[in-house]
Design an enzyme around this catalytic site. Structure first.
Site, PDB file in Angstrom:
ATOM      1  N   HIS A   5      -4.403   0.034   2.246  1.00 62.07           N
ATOM      2  CA  HIS A   5      -5.213  -1.134   1.862  1.00 62.07           C
ATOM      3  C   HIS A   5      -4.724  -2.411   2.543  1.00 62.07           C
ATOM      4  O   HIS A   5      -5.147  -3.506   2.184  1.00 62.07           O
ATOM      5  CB  HIS A   5      -5.188  -1.327   0.339  1.00 62.07           C
ATOM      6  CG  HIS A   5      -5.755  -0.170  -0.402  1.00 62.07           C
ATOM      7  ND1 HIS A   5      -7.084  -0.071  -0.717  1.00 62.07           N
ATOM      8  CD2 HIS A   5      -5.176   0.969  -0.853  1.00 62.07           C
ATOM      9  CE1 HIS A   5      -7.301   1.073  -1.353  1.00 62.07           C
ATOM     10  NE2 HIS A   5      -6.155   1.715  -1.447  1.00 62.07           N
ATOM     11  N   SER A  21      -3.082  -0.005  -4.526  1.00 58.97           N
ATOM     12  CA  SER A  21      -4.503   0.353  -4.510  1.00 58.97           C
ATOM     13  C   SER A  21      -5.260  -0.034  -5.770  1.00 58.97           C
ATOM     14  O   SER A  21      -6.446  -0.296  -5.714  1.00 58.97           O
ATOM     15  CB  SER A  21      -4.652   1.850  -4.253  1.00 58.97           C
ATOM     16  OG  SER A  21      -3.872   2.588  -5.169  1.00 58.97           O
ATOM     17  N   LYS A  26     -10.881   3.174   5.076  1.00 58.46           N
ATOM     18  CA  LYS A  26     -11.132   1.881   4.432  1.00 58.46           C
ATOM     19  C   LYS A  26     -11.600   0.889   5.511  1.00 58.46           C
ATOM     20  O   LYS A  26     -12.753   0.952   5.902  1.00 58.46           O
ATOM     21  CB  LYS A  26      -9.885   1.455   3.670  1.00 58.46           C
ATOM     22  CG  LYS A  26      -9.456   2.614   2.711  1.00 58.46           C
ATOM     23  CD  LYS A  26      -8.344   2.302   1.806  1.00 58.46           C
ATOM     24  CE  LYS A  26      -7.742   3.532   1.149  1.00 58.46           C
ATOM     25  NZ  LYS A  26      -8.654   4.435   0.450  1.00 58.46           N
TER      26      LYS A  26
HETATM   27  N1  PMP Z   1      -2.673   5.686   0.243  1.00 57.80           N
HETATM   28  C1  PMP Z   1      -3.247   4.789  -0.574  1.00 57.80           C
HETATM   29  C2  PMP Z   1      -2.443   3.618  -1.037  1.00 57.80           C
HETATM   30  C3  PMP Z   1      -4.573   4.968  -0.977  1.00 57.80           C
HETATM   31  O1  PMP Z   1      -5.129   4.081  -1.804  1.00 57.80           O
HETATM   32  C4  PMP Z   1      -5.296   6.094  -0.501  1.00 57.80           C
HETATM   33  C5  PMP Z   1      -6.746   6.347  -0.891  1.00 57.80           C
HETATM   34  N2  PMP Z   1      -7.300   5.590  -1.833  1.00 57.80           N
HETATM   35  C6  PMP Z   1      -4.660   6.990   0.334  1.00 57.80           C
HETATM   36  C7  PMP Z   1      -3.355   6.761   0.701  1.00 57.80           C
HETATM   37  C8  PMP Z   1      -5.380   8.207   0.838  1.00 57.80           C
HETATM   38  O2  PMP Z   1      -6.285   7.857   1.832  1.00 57.80           O
HETATM   39  P1  PMP Z   1      -7.609   8.686   2.139  1.00 57.80           P
HETATM   40  O3  PMP Z   1      -8.590   8.413   1.027  1.00 57.80           O
HETATM   41  O4  PMP Z   1      -8.062   8.127   3.428  1.00 57.80           O
HETATM   42  O5  PMP Z   1      -7.223  10.118   2.193  1.00 57.80           O
END
Ligand code: PMP
Length: 404
Positions: A217, A189, A248
């Site tokens: 992602h 991320s 996303k």
């Molecule tokens: N896994 C990863 C790799 C993320 O980057 C994120 C959020 N940035 C999440 C899980 C959590 O997802 P959400 O924001 O939809 O709760």
């Protein structure tokens, strides 16, 4: 001692506000899109995860509106009991098919998905091998599982194998057996790196270990059709568990897990964050379903995202700025700003000049390796990119000699 002492003593945010460099909680007064309004300033948005540009797509908005009219504003309960609507089930089937798995089930967020999947699958008698740069929700899911966690250096397959061998040796000395799983982000991320899935799978097979990929992602981003990291490497049937999020590429809120039917059945009946939490509302479910429809019908969006990301990566490289290079074409491009203060200052000046970017500060990075994380959308135009680069170069050059 007062448990609130830490709150009264916490001064960091106020100090940053006083210094005029506080970069958080800016207020949007428009839709999330490639250009937005924030606090009275028109901004080129290069800090969102709206990878396919679907958050303001008329069909997605319309589907979401219709779902609210048809099903109301919430489901008032868990999927497990009164909170399942037909659209949840349809979305699960469509997602499973899209990512090439037998079954899927959905959670209220991506973060909650990781809490719920990992704590259900792994227990006190299991071992998790986890990439050091995995997302916070994986770390917290592992804590909740009580499993032993063995962290390996980021994408370092030699280190992973070394740690697997050491762990196996310890177990065989004690004469015990434990369940094992490797967990990795598909696309990381903060850096936009792609996991070395071919080698992770090779090691998993060699040592009889399961593999879980967090493709938050990756969905809509990697692979020819945006199916994720396993499609990117042509390893569609080799991963045991894939998770992802709707926040996303799918322009909504919620998360999912996909695997074989036994694993999904087990999670449905044993995952506490799944069972004891209300399901996502009809509007979010319908938005994710419609976004998935569009992703399936318009795979060129995935290609457009790649083109715009490559264009921007090329432009930033040409400008001489130090960017963190990625091992694949992903829409996450971090630019080094090194120190925390310089990073916050850069974000704030860029904000005032109409370019929104995100700061990445410790503990997400080591203190001297702070970044601004820029991220791109399939519907960004080259003109927007050109304008953003000019501003980024201008601001980072102005801060070149800023040493704090
Ligand atoms: N896994 C990863 C790799 C993320 O980057 C994120 C959020 N940035 C999440 C899980 C959590 O997802 P959400 O924001 O939809 O709760």
């Amino acid at each position: 001692m007062d448990i609130f002492k830490k709150c009264y003593d916490y001064k960091l945010a106020d100090e940053a506000k006083e210094a005029g460099i506080y970069p958080y909680f800016h207020e949007l007064t428009s839709k999330q899109d490639t250009e937005v309004e924030m606090e009275g300033i028109h901004q080129i948005m290069i800090g969102s995860n709206n990878y396919l540009g679907l958050t303001s797509h008329p069909e997605v908005v319309e589907a979401s509106k219709k779902a609210t009219l048809d099903f109301g504003t919430g489901v008032s309960g868990s999927r497990f009991l009164n909170g399942t609507i037909s659209m949840h089930v349809e979305l699960e089937k469509r997602l499973a098919k899209f990512v090439g798995m037998e079954e899927a089930t959905i959670f209220s967020s991506g973060f909650q998905s990781n809490l719920g999947i990992i704590s259900a699958i792994a227990g006190r008698n299991d071992i998790i091998f986890s990439d050091k740069e995995n997302h916070a929700s994986i770390y917290d899911g592992m804590k909740l599982s009580y499993a032993e966690v063995v962290r390996y250096n980021h994408n370092d397959m030699q280190d992973l194998e070394k740690k697997i061998l050491l762990t196996k040796k310890k177990l065989s000395e004690k004469g015990i057996q434990k369940g094992m799983i490797i967990i990795t982000d598909g696309v990381f991320s903060m850096t936009g790196d792609v996991a070395d899935l071919p080698n992770i799978i090779r090691l998993a097979k060699k040592y009889d270990i399961r593999v879980m990929v967090d493709d938050a992602h990756g969905l809509g981003v990697t692979g020819k059709n945006g199916k994720g990291t396993h499609e990117h490497y042509n390893l569609m049937n080799e991963v045991d568990i894939v998770m992802g999020t709707f926040s996303k590429s799918l322009a909504s809120l919620g998360g999912y897990v996909a695997s074989n039917k036994e694993v999904i059945n087990f999670i449905r009946h044993n995952s506490r964050p799944y069972i004891f939490s209300a399901a996502i509302p009809p509007s979010n479910t319908a938005a994710a379903l419609k976004a998935l429809d569009i992703l399936e019908k318009e795979p060129q969006r995935v290609e457009n995202l790649r083109i715009i990301s490559d264009y921007m990566r090329g432009k930033l490289k040409e400008s001489g700025l130090k960017i963190k290079d990625s091992n694949a074409s992903t829409p996450i491009i971090p630019i080094y700003t090194f120190t925390p203060k310089r990073t916050m200052l850069a974000c704030n000046i860029l904000f005032k000049r109409g370019v929104y970017v995100n700061p990445v500060l410790p503990p997400a990075t080591p203190p001297g390796e702070c970044l601004i994380r820029t991220s791109y959308t399939a519907t960004h135009t080259k003109d927007q990119m050109d304008r953003a680069v000019v501003k980024i170069v201008e601001v980072l050059n102005e801060l070149k000699d800023y040493n704090e």
